[in-house]
Design an enzyme around this catalytic site. Structure first.
Site, PDB file in Angstrom:
ATOM      1  N   GLU A  35       0.815  -1.201   0.000  1.00  0.00           N
ATOM      2  CA  GLU A  35       0.000   0.000   0.000  1.00  0.00           C
ATOM      3  C   GLU A  35       0.853   1.258   0.000  1.00  0.00           C
ATOM      4  OE1 GLU A  35      -3.265  -0.038   2.633  1.00  0.00           O
ATOM      5  OE2 GLU A  35      -3.619  -2.172   2.404  1.00  0.00           O
ATOM      6  N   ASP A  36       0.360   2.250  -0.710  1.00  0.00           N
ATOM      7  CA  ASP A  36       0.856   3.630  -0.581  1.00  0.00           C
ATOM      8  C   ASP A  36       2.337   3.782  -0.918  1.00  0.00           C
ATOM      9  OD1 ASP A  36      -1.663   3.505   0.566  1.00  0.00           O
ATOM     10  OD2 ASP A  36      -1.200   4.811   2.234  1.00  0.00           O
ATOM     11  N   CYS A  74      -6.868   4.204  -1.839  1.00  0.00           N
ATOM     12  CA  CYS A  74      -7.029   2.755  -1.900  1.00  0.00           C
ATOM     13  C   CYS A  74      -8.375   2.257  -2.398  1.00  0.00           C
ATOM     14  CB  CYS A  74      -6.707   2.138  -0.542  1.00  0.00           C
ATOM     15  SG  CYS A  74      -7.663   2.814   0.828  1.00  0.00           S
ATOM     16  N   ASP A 235      -0.494  -0.035  -4.499  1.00  0.00           N
ATOM     17  CA  ASP A 235      -1.887   0.250  -4.864  1.00  0.00           C
ATOM     18  C   ASP A 235      -2.130   1.689  -5.320  1.00  0.00           C
ATOM     19  OD1 ASP A 235      -1.819   1.485  -2.344  1.00  0.00           O
ATOM     20  OD2 ASP A 235      -3.697   0.601  -1.658  1.00  0.00           O
ATOM     21  N   HIS A 236      -1.201   2.592  -5.099  1.00  0.00           N
ATOM     22  CA  HIS A 236      -1.202   3.950  -5.649  1.00  0.00           C
ATOM     23  C   HIS A 236       0.078   4.602  -5.171  1.00  0.00           C
ATOM     24  CE1 HIS A 236      -2.375   5.269  -1.620  1.00  0.00           C
ATOM     25  NE2 HIS A 236      -3.407   4.435  -1.681  1.00  0.00           N
TER      26      HIS A 236
END
Length: 619
Positions: A35-36, A74, A235-236
């Site tokens: 994530e992130d 997300c 995810d980004h």
């Protein structure tokens, strides 16, 4: 009846595929996700990063240099992944919203399971979509390919939260990376707090790299490495402010590594070689079609992405697309388009500053010190941008301006490029039937008995051309559009009237002066969304008497028992902004019924957050 027949045919096709494929080996597919994070890992040349396991994966695999999440946060990003569709076409672009898929669509694991795959998710879901039946064989922190039947091919996800935004600010933390060596982007102030957050971000990436190594070691230990195609991606973009939540390249660009064993080289992308890379433009909407292509299945027509591997791979597309809707408690609408060198950004609500106060984001030390320095006048031009109103359009040259701080959109020599990319954005919105031009509540209201996707394809329910035209006028920033904006208040469609009100609000006192009669009449509009924006324009940019008239309208709209879950978000935002101009009835606001118990649970927390922000600020 037609939908039932389509479902039957789809199931029959999947059964045929499963039977045919049983005669030949099919690849296992492993997704390791985190994530992130942006491409701040060593395979992308980041010398500050410490990611040896990802280096090994890249050395035997393939690096995508231009991979995007389509959303910079997300839940909508995961909505794109699980559906193979753009959330603005599904009505699911807003953070932690909840909508249904149209009857023609399912989530990609359901297609894989029909084809005989054992599908596991370990373990985050966080989709803005209602799951249409059983999606996974198992989705939990115990899910693993090891639970499949003997000889059964698998698709497995392992998702690591170690790198999430919340872990950047977790204290106490002993830094491993030297903060003095951190690269501070041009938009951030260079302070000890900022350097600490960036260093801790890299520490977390190193921890995640170790976790990734353990999963890959399990694959090797099980003797499955030569039977499994491995993907790694984030995810980004990074969880640091102005990356996460913003559809800049910094918020959308992700690492994407793909390793294809020799056994399945026929499924690899053109030009694939170990340790190689490609500049092909790919984004999350392409991943579900790619999965289906890898198992030999032609992606269904409703999927809006383009497979980039397998027998059903499609040609590279000229652009990739990003979007921003409501982010937690703050309303916004942004669309972005990227080619291999430039990113174009269309701000449909330029009057909403980049750095609107989001409580969760302000827990990060970087956010707080950055905002304090802005208030104290201690930032340079590049650092101030985040805390000020947006231009209508932005264009950045990513080759020469990696931090996206030099906006080229107004420069004459870029006029043609801006026009081309603006048209690409508008054509894309029409092609996918982007229903994000509706106020969030109307996405749900117009879809009663149907789905937002179906609304988008029904001109009677969604006159897209009229609505988009008014949104374009509202956001163009020019006074010459005011006569046409004024006429928008008389339109029969409430979304056109909503954008007319937004156009007045964006032009502040000038807009109110030009459209005063229309704004005053709109305080009694049948749409609470039109009433809220009109009252905000009157209350912020009119006289004290105007303010006194606007506040009761906003208080009425903020009542969820009367107006549902979504209109109160607009009204409470407006009341919060009105606090800049004087006292508002904070005690009464604290007692407002702002929870619509009939709404999805995911929609309930944001009005409460806004009330908390208003009360804590006081008068």
């Amino acid at each position: 009846m037609a939908m039932d027949r389509r479902h039957f045919l789809g199931t029959a096709a999947a059964t045929t595929l499963s039977s045919a494929s049983a005669q030949q080996p099919r690849p296992n597919i492993l997704w390791v996700t985190c994530e992130d994070i942006g491409p701040e890992i060593s395979p992308y040349g980041d010398t500050y990063a410490t990611t040896p396991n990802l280096e090994k994966l890249a050395a035997r695999g393939w690096r995508y240099d231009n991979a995007w999440s389509n959303a910079p946060v997300c839940a909508p990003a995961r909505t794109t992944l699980i559906s193979g569709m753009y959330p603005p076409s599904l009505g699911g672009e807003h953070m932690r919203s909840e909508v249904s898929l149209p009857p023609i669509a399912r989530m990609y694991p359901q297609y894989l399971r029909d084809a005989g795959y054992y599908c596991t998710n370990n373990s985050k879901t966080d989709y803005n979509l209602v799951e249409p039946g059983q999606v996974w064989d198992e989705s939990s922190n115990k899910a693993h390919w090891r639970k499949r039947a003997a000889g059964q091919p698998f698709f497995s996800i392992f998702n690591f939260t170690t790198t999430h935004e919340s872990q950047i600010r977790r204290r106490p933390h002993t830094l491993v990376h030297d903060p003095a060596k951190a690269r501070v982007p041009a938009y951030h102030p260079d302070t000890p707090e900022v350097r600490h957050d960036w260093a801790q971000y890299y520490d977390n990436i190193t921890t995640m790299d170790t976790q990734t190594g353990k999963v890959l070691a399990e694959l090797e230990a099980d003797g499955l490495a030569q039977d499994t195609i491995v993907f790694f991606y984030g995810d980004h973009g990074s969880g640091m402010p102005r990356s996460k939540r913003w559809p800049y390249n910094s918020g959308l660009r992700v690492p994407l590594l793909v390793s294809v064993p020799d056994k399945y080289k026929a499924l690899a992308p053109a030009g694939y070689r170990a340790g190689g890379h490609t500049d092909r433009l790919v984004s999350f909407v392409d991943l579900a079609p790619t999965l289906l292509s890898l198992i030999g299945s032609k992606p269904p027509a409703h999927m809006q992405g383009h497979a980039f591997m397998g027998p059903h791979a499609e040609p590279e597309q000229p652009y990739i697309y990003g979007f921003r809707g409501r982010m937690d408690e703050r309303v916004d609408m942004v669309r972005s388009v990227r080619d291999k060198r430039y990113i174009y950004i269309r701000n449909y609500m330029p009057h909403r500053i980049y750095g609107q106060h989001i409580g969760y984001m302000f827990e990060t030390p970087t956010t707080r010190v950055w905002n304090e320095m802005y208030k104290d006048g201690k930032l340079n031009e590049s650092q101030r941008i985040f805390w000020e109103k947006k231009p209508s359009e932005e264009l950045y040259d990513l080759e020469n301006d990696r931090d996206e701080v030099h906006n080229l959109a107004a420069k004459p020599e870029y006029k043609d490029r801006v026009a081309r990319m603006r048209k690409a954005q508008e054509d894309h919105a029409v092609r996918i039937k982007d229903v994000g031009f509706l106020p969030e509540g109307e996405i749900h209201e117009r879809a009663v008995g149907s789905t937002p996707y179906q609304v988008g394809h029904d001109p009677a329910k969604y006159p897209q051309a009229r609505i988009m035209a008014m949104a374009a006028l509202a956001s163009d920033g020019t006074a010459k559009s005011l006569d046409r904006i004024k006429k928008g208040f008389a339109d029969s469609d409430s979304a056109v009237r909503y954008w007319a009100a937004q156009g007045v609000l964006a032009r502040e006192a000038e807009g109110l002066k030009h459209c005063r009669k229309e704004v005053e009449a709109a305080l009694a509009d049948s749409s609470p969304y039109v009433r809220a924006i009109s009252a905000e324009a009157l209350g912020r940019f009119g006289s004290q008497d105007d303010r006194a008239r606007a506040i009761p309208v906003l208080m009425e709209v903020a009542n969820a028992e009367k107006n549902g879950a979504y209109a109160p978000v607009l009204a409470l935002n407006a009341l919060n902004y009105l606090q800049d101009g004087g006292p508002i009835p904070v005690d009464q606001i604290a007692k407002l019924p702002v929870l619509d118990r009939k709404a999805p649970k995911r929609a309930l927390e944001y009005p409460t957050r806004l009330v908390k922000t208003i009360v804590e600020r006081g008068n």
